[in-house]
Design a protein around this motif. Structure first.
Motif, short mmCIF file in Angstrom:
data_model
loop_
_atom_site.label_atom_id
_atom_site.label_comp_id
_atom_site.label_asym_id
_atom_site.label_seq_id
_atom_site.Cartn_x
_atom_site.Cartn_y
_atom_site.Cartn_z
N PHE A 263 -1.89 -1.17 -3.57
CA PHE A 263 -2.20 -0.77 -5.32
C PHE A 263 -1.13 0.16 -5.60
N ASN A 264 -0.65 1.09 -4.54
CA ASN A 264 0.19 2.20 -4.83
C ASN A 264 1.67 1.65 -4.49
N PRO A 265 2.67 1.84 -5.80
CA PRO A 265 4.06 1.72 -5.67
C PRO A 265 4.74 2.66 -4.76
N PRO A 266 5.67 2.27 -4.12
CA PRO A 266 6.20 0.98 -4.14
C PRO A 266 5.48 0.08 -3.01
N TRP A 267 4.74 0.67 -2.15
CA TRP A 267 3.99 -0.01 -1.00
C TRP A 267 3.42 -1.49 -1.45
N GLY A 268 2.74 -1.49 -2.50
CA GLY A 268 2.15 -2.98 -2.94
C GLY A 268 3.30 -4.07 -3.06
N MET A 328 5.38 9.50 0.51
CA MET A 328 6.73 9.50 1.37
C MET A 328 7.37 8.17 0.53
N ARG A 329 8.70 8.33 0.51
CA ARG A 329 9.54 7.03 0.03
C ARG A 329 9.76 6.26 0.93
N PHE A 330 10.12 5.16 0.39
CA PHE A 330 10.56 3.87 1.45
C PHE A 330 11.82 4.37 2.04
#
Length: 366
Positions: A263-268, A328-330
């Motif tokens: 549910f948290n971008p960008p992980w979703g 943390m960013r992708f």
């Protein structure tokens, strides 16, 4: 190609060393851990697959079995890389600097690294003992004593593999967030190592056929495709088993693991991409491939295998990065790409060296 891969590995090492001493060391050590668990899991899965074929007496697969052993070439490098991970323990594992009293008996620095290194050393040594036993050409293949010896080594290998790789999932991954826990994560890590492992062995078998190194029948390749399909189903089964228990338990300390990743971008978006690219598309294609005559062309199949490897690698990122820092960013920067390329180069170089040593035995028809 050896010179090229050596340069790529050297460049990746330099980028890692510079990044590990920079202000963004957390991001660098995170991508290092992702690569370590992915490539080490892939390397040790090859001998494990060969061990399974040996124990089950899969006589249709002598060439596939020997090809599976070639990933063991990375294991000595993997052990050195595990030693390097010790230098990043304070960056990756919060319990090192802030112990958790309830888990201090298990999560403490001496015991954590002792079991990691000792089990890895024993497992890697047994893998090479199995390589020597399986590629020994002094005895005929139907020698009963030799077969019993190979079976015993294979059983020991599989037992050590299951324990060690499960602990990699619990220790190296789950303890990144020492408050969260799942009793299935160790088994889940084993299965998600086997899925790309079977895919890699299948791809190497197809490639060896194309180069004339082996002559594996279309039905043999089809059988490997079926095993890859089975591992993909097993992967999703383990994921859903873990998800269902945690989600319906509705305990915040456990459900937050999935909340932060779905549910948290960008992980979703990344989680859904893993599901579609890594499972839904391969499942649909491989399910169709299970029926009918075994095809002799494998271009689409090769693309499907690559999709599985990429998805599992990104899935490792999905597990590691939000555990360390939810903001943390992708990792799509040039630094992370070069470090990953360095790991790939080391894997390729180590396999080339293994092939150079055992090439005559790998070509044998038995």
């Amino acid at each position: 190609m050896t010179v090229f891969w050596s340069l790529v590995a050297a460049l990746g090492a330099v980028v890692f060393l510079v990044g590990a001493s920079s202000s963004n060391a957390q991001q660098v050590w995170s991508i290092y851990l992702v690569n370590l668990v992915f490539w080490s899991g892939l390397a040790v899965s090859g001998p494990a697959i060969a061990g399974m074929m040996q124990v089950t007496e899969a006589r249709w697969s002598p060439s596939v079995r020997r090809i599976a052993l070639t990933t063991a070439g990375f294991l000595p490098i993997s052990f050195v890389l595990f030693l390097v991970l010790y230098a990043g323990q304070t960056v990756l594992y919060p319990w090192v600097t802030t112990p958790i009293p309830a888990k201090a008996a298990w999560l403490n620095v001496p015991f954590f690294w002792l079991r990691t290194y000792v089990l890895a050393a024993i497992l890697f040594a047994v893998c090479f003992a199995f390589v020597r036993a399986l590629l020994r050409d002094a005895l005929p293949p139907d020698d009963e004593r030799e077969r019993d010896h190979r079976n015993r080594v294979a059983v020991i290998l599989l037992m050590l593999w299951l324990v060690t790789v499960s602990l990699w999932g619990f220790d190296l991954l789950m303890s990144l967030d020492p408050v969260w826990y799942s009793g299935l994560l160790g088994g889940y890590y084993v299965v998600t190592s086997m899925y790309p492992g079977f895919g890699l062995v299948t791809f190497l078998a197809i490639r060896a056929n194309a180069r004339g190194v082996t002559q594996i029948s279309p039905s043999g390749i089809q059988d490997m495709a079926k095993l890859t399909f089975a591992m993909s189903v097993f992967w999703m089964y383990f994921f859903f088993s873990q998800y269902l228990v945690i989600w319906y338990g509705n305990i915040p300390i456990e459900t937050r693991f999935f909340l932060s990743r779905f549910f948290n971008p960008p992980w979703g978006q990344i989680a859904w991409a893993i599901f579609i690219v890594g499972w839904l598309i391969p499942f649909s294609y491989l399910l169709k491939r299970l029926t009918g005559r075994p095809p002799t062309r494998h271009k689409v199949f090769t693309v499907i295998l690559f999709m599985g490897w990429i998805a599992i690698f990104v899935e490792r990122i999905l597990i590691v990065f939000p555990s360390i820092d939810k903001n943390m960013r992708f990792p799509l920067g040039i630094r992370e790409i070069l470090i990953t390329a360095g790991f790939f180069a080391l894997f390729a170089l180590s396999r080339q060296r293994f092939l150079a040593k055992y090439q005559p035995l790998l070509r044998q028809p038995r």
